[in-house]
Design a protein around this motif. Structure first.
Motif, PDB file in Angstrom:
ATOM      1  N   GLN A 124      22.097  31.648  72.595  1.00 53.82           N
ATOM      2  CA  GLN A 124      21.073  32.599  72.207  1.00 53.82           C
ATOM      3  C   GLN A 124      21.331  33.059  70.770  1.00 53.82           C
ATOM      4  N   ALA A 125      20.280  33.031  69.958  1.00 51.23           N
ATOM      5  CA  ALA A 125      20.425  33.448  68.566  1.00 51.23           C
ATOM      6  C   ALA A 125      20.868  34.902  68.461  1.00 51.23           C
ATOM      7  N   SER A 126      20.350  35.741  69.346  1.00 52.31           N
ATOM      8  CA  SER A 126      20.656  37.177  69.266  1.00 52.31           C
ATOM      9  C   SER A 126      22.095  37.484  69.648  1.00 52.31           C
ATOM     10  N   LYS A 127      22.781  36.531  70.289  1.00 54.18           N
ATOM     11  CA  LYS A 127      24.163  36.750  70.713  1.00 54.18           C
ATOM     12  C   LYS A 127      25.165  35.989  69.853  1.00 54.18           C
ATOM     13  N   THR A 128      24.670  35.258  68.861  1.00 55.72           N
ATOM     14  CA  THR A 128      25.553  34.447  68.035  1.00 55.72           C
ATOM     15  C   THR A 128      26.228  35.293  66.962  1.00 55.72           C
ATOM     16  N   ILE A 129      27.508  35.036  66.749  1.00 54.32           N
ATOM     17  CA  ILE A 129      28.335  35.837  65.843  1.00 54.32           C
ATOM     18  C   ILE A 129      28.426  35.135  64.487  1.00 54.32           C
ATOM     19  N   VAL A 130      28.211  35.887  63.419  1.00 58.23           N
ATOM     20  CA  VAL A 130      28.273  35.335  62.067  1.00 58.23           C
ATOM     21  C   VAL A 130      29.196  36.204  61.210  1.00 58.23           C
ATOM     22  N   THR A 131      30.161  35.579  60.559  1.00 63.38           N
ATOM     23  CA  THR A 131      31.030  36.270  59.613  1.00 63.38           C
ATOM     24  C   THR A 131      31.180  35.407  58.368  1.00 63.38           C
ATOM     25  N   GLY A 132      31.845  35.921  57.363  1.00 59.53           N
ATOM     26  CA  GLY A 132      32.122  35.130  56.174  1.00 59.53           C
ATOM     27  C   GLY A 132      31.588  35.770  54.903  1.00 59.53           C
ATOM     28  N   GLY A 190      28.569  30.319  68.438  1.00 60.40           N
ATOM     29  CA  GLY A 190      27.372  30.332  69.271  1.00 60.40           C
ATOM     30  C   GLY A 190      27.610  31.138  70.539  1.00 60.40           C
ATOM     31  N   GLY A 191      26.800  32.174  70.760  1.00 60.93           N
ATOM     32  CA  GLY A 191      26.993  33.058  71.915  1.00 60.93           C
ATOM     33  C   GLY A 191      25.905  32.913  72.968  1.00 60.93           C
ATOM     34  N   ARG A 192      26.278  33.171  74.229  1.00 67.70           N
ATOM     35  CA  ARG A 192      25.334  33.174  75.349  1.00 67.70           C
ATOM     36  C   ARG A 192      25.605  34.410  76.178  1.00 67.70           C
ATOM     37  N   GLU A 193      24.612  34.891  76.841  1.00 65.35           N
ATOM     38  CA  GLU A 193      24.792  36.063  77.699  1.00 65.35           C
ATOM     39  C   GLU A 193      24.970  35.602  79.149  1.00 65.35           C
ATOM     40  N   ALA A 194      25.947  36.194  79.826  1.00 65.42           N
ATOM     41  CA  ALA A 194      26.196  35.837  81.225  1.00 65.42           C
ATOM     42  C   ALA A 194      26.617  37.084  81.985  1.00 65.42           C
ATOM     43  N   CYS A 195      26.406  37.056  83.287  1.00 65.37           N
ATOM     44  CA  CYS A 195      26.868  38.134  84.145  1.00 65.37           C
ATOM     45  C   CYS A 195      28.258  37.771  84.660  1.00 65.37           C
ATOM     46  N   ILE A 196      29.234  38.641  84.399  1.00 62.93           N
ATOM     47  CA  ILE A 196      30.632  38.320  84.699  1.00 62.93           C
ATOM     48  C   ILE A 196      31.147  39.276  85.774  1.00 62.93           C
ATOM     49  N   LEU A 197      31.811  38.707  86.778  1.00 61.94           N
ATOM     50  CA  LEU A 197      32.485  39.481  87.806  1.00 61.94           C
ATOM     51  C   LEU A 197      33.818  38.821  88.084  1.00 61.94           C
ATOM     52  N   ASN A 198      34.909  39.549  87.865  1.00 63.07           N
ATOM     53  CA  ASN A 198      36.260  39.013  88.058  1.00 63.07           C
ATOM     54  C   ASN A 198      36.457  37.698  87.296  1.00 63.07           C
ATOM     55  N   ASN A 199      36.039  37.719  86.018  1.00 66.65           N
ATOM     56  CA  ASN A 199      36.193  36.567  85.127  1.00 66.65           C
ATOM     57  C   ASN A 199      35.462  35.324  85.622  1.00 66.65           C
ATOM     58  N   VAL A 212      19.169  32.834  58.384  1.00 67.64           N
ATOM     59  CA  VAL A 212      19.752  31.767  59.193  1.00 67.64           C
ATOM     60  C   VAL A 212      19.159  31.850  60.592  1.00 67.64           C
ATOM     61  N   THR A 213      18.636  30.742  61.057  1.00 68.64           N
ATOM     62  CA  THR A 213      18.013  30.702  62.374  1.00 68.64           C
ATOM     63  C   THR A 213      18.652  29.619  63.230  1.00 68.64           C
ATOM     64  N   MET A 214      18.488  29.761  64.546  1.00 65.34           N
ATOM     65  CA  MET A 214      19.008  28.783  65.489  1.00 65.34           C
ATOM     66  C   MET A 214      17.874  28.316  66.399  1.00 65.34           C
ATOM     67  N   LEU A 215      17.880  27.038  66.739  1.00 66.53           N
ATOM     68  CA  LEU A 215      16.818  26.465  67.559  1.00 66.53           C
ATOM     69  C   LEU A 215      16.913  26.972  68.993  1.00 66.53           C
ATOM     70  N   ASN A 216      15.827  27.559  69.460  1.00 66.23           N
ATOM     71  CA  ASN A 216      15.670  27.896  70.874  1.00 66.23           C
ATOM     72  C   ASN A 216      15.133  26.644  71.560  1.00 66.23           C
ATOM     73  N   TYR A 269      12.679  28.149  66.064  1.00 69.18           N
ATOM     74  CA  TYR A 269      13.899  28.716  65.499  1.00 69.18           C
ATOM     75  C   TYR A 269      13.832  30.235  65.535  1.00 69.18           C
ATOM     76  N   GLU A 270      14.935  30.866  65.947  1.00 71.26           N
ATOM     77  CA  GLU A 270      15.015  32.320  66.045  1.00 71.26           C
ATOM     78  C   GLU A 270      16.105  32.845  65.115  1.00 71.26           C
TER      79      GLU A 270
END
Length: 311
Positions: free
Chosen positions: A38-46, A64-73, A147-151, A157-158
């Motif tokens: 997901q573009a909204s979850k992607t981390i950019v530094t530099g 590149g980041g993605r959102e997930a539901c996590i329970l006990n890893n 900078v955009t990423m392809l959905n 591109y988002e």
């Protein structure tokens, strides 16, 4: 190198340092259990987030980041996430590449154009969720960088999270590179009015530019400033009389004064009638259009040089 204590950062080239926009928890997970990046979850530094030097790469480190539901890893369904107080939504960096990015710029200057910007970019996919994106711009100035990423689901591109504010993108500054003598020039010599008069000050200007022809600017990170030298010598024949003291007086008369960040006013005062060769040098190398020739002729004899002798 592999970090045994933090294997999730291996190959990420330090991109998790000072991460934005969230405090990110990273898991090694089966990619089949997750959705697409997901573009909204992607981390950019530099440092490339702030700009670069003309023709030099502005580097962005991307995770590149993605959102997930996590329970006990472990990844669980959204339904469990809603029902369990122990489950939470997390940004997950999956150790797999393949995301597609695009980079664009718009001149911040009103009526600015893309002509002569020399804009280009390259993407290096480390295939572990980390990417190095390099862009280059040859023309100095202020730009909006996006900078955009392809959905892949919607085939569009988002904006990445760091580039969703301000409408056009993130504003960056491109500064000139080192002064290039081949591109730098002398102006005003030879004098448009023709020969100068011996004893009068000869004035001209010169302009410092980088290898792309950008006007030089003061940089607060530069350790030293350019040190220019004016070299003026007469063109002599075997019959001419020109003493070392004449040259010493000429060199003493040379002056340089900055009139802007890129332009300088210079002058010298020749006391003898010759054609003079004038050069502006940096590091012992002549400017692109120097040396230039300036003719100096003898002036009329003033009354102070007349001697009245008796008969």
């Amino acid at each position: 190198s592999h970090d045994s204590q933090h294997p999730e950062t291996s190959g990420a080239k330090g991109a998790l340092v000072n991460t934005t926009p969230l405090d990110v928890t990273v898991f090694d997970l089966d990619i089949s259990q997750l959705g697409l990046p997901q573009a909204s979850k992607t981390i950019v530094t530099g440092l490339g987030l702030h700009g670069s030097i003309a023709g030099e790469p502005g580097v962005l480190d991307i995770l590149g980041g993605r959102e997930a539901c996590i329970l006990n890893n472990a990844v669980v369904s959204d339904e469990i996430c809603l029902e369990s107080a122990l489950a939470s939504k997390e940004t997950v960096v999956v150790r797999q590449g393949g995301a597609q990015f695009n980079v664009s710029i718009v001149p911040a200057e009103v009526n600015g154009t893309m002509e002569g910007t020399g804009f280009s970019f390259e993407l290096n996919d480390y295939e572990d969720g980390a990417y190095a994106l390099e862009y280059k711009i040859e023309k100095t100035g202020e730009y909006f960088l996006n900078v955009t990423m392809l959905n892949q689901v919607q085939s569009l591109y988002e904006n990445l999270w760091m580039f969703t504010f301000g409408g056009l993108g993130r504003q960056i500054t491109i500064l000139p590179g080192d002064t290039d003598v081949a591109m730098s020039t002398i102006e005003g010599l030879p004098l448009p009015t023709g020969p100068s008069i011996a004893g009068r000050r000869v004035r001209f200007e010169f302009t410092a530019k980088d290898r792309f022809g950008n006007l030089q600017q003061t940089k607060n990170f530069a350790l030293t400033e350019d040190s220019f030298e004016i070299v003026v010598t007469p063109v002599l024949t075997s019959e001419d009389v020109y003493l070392a003291s004449d040259q010493a007086l000429l060199e003493k008369s040379i002056s340089i004064e900055a009139i802007s960040e890129s332009s300088y006013a210079a002058s010298f005062q020749p006391r003898k009638a010759f054609t003079y060769q004038v050069s502006v040098q940096l590091g012992g190398e002549d400017f692109g259009n120097s040396p230039v020739m300036q003719e100096v002729v003898a002036g009329g004899i003033g009354s102070q040089f007349n001697i009245l002798r008796g008969l």
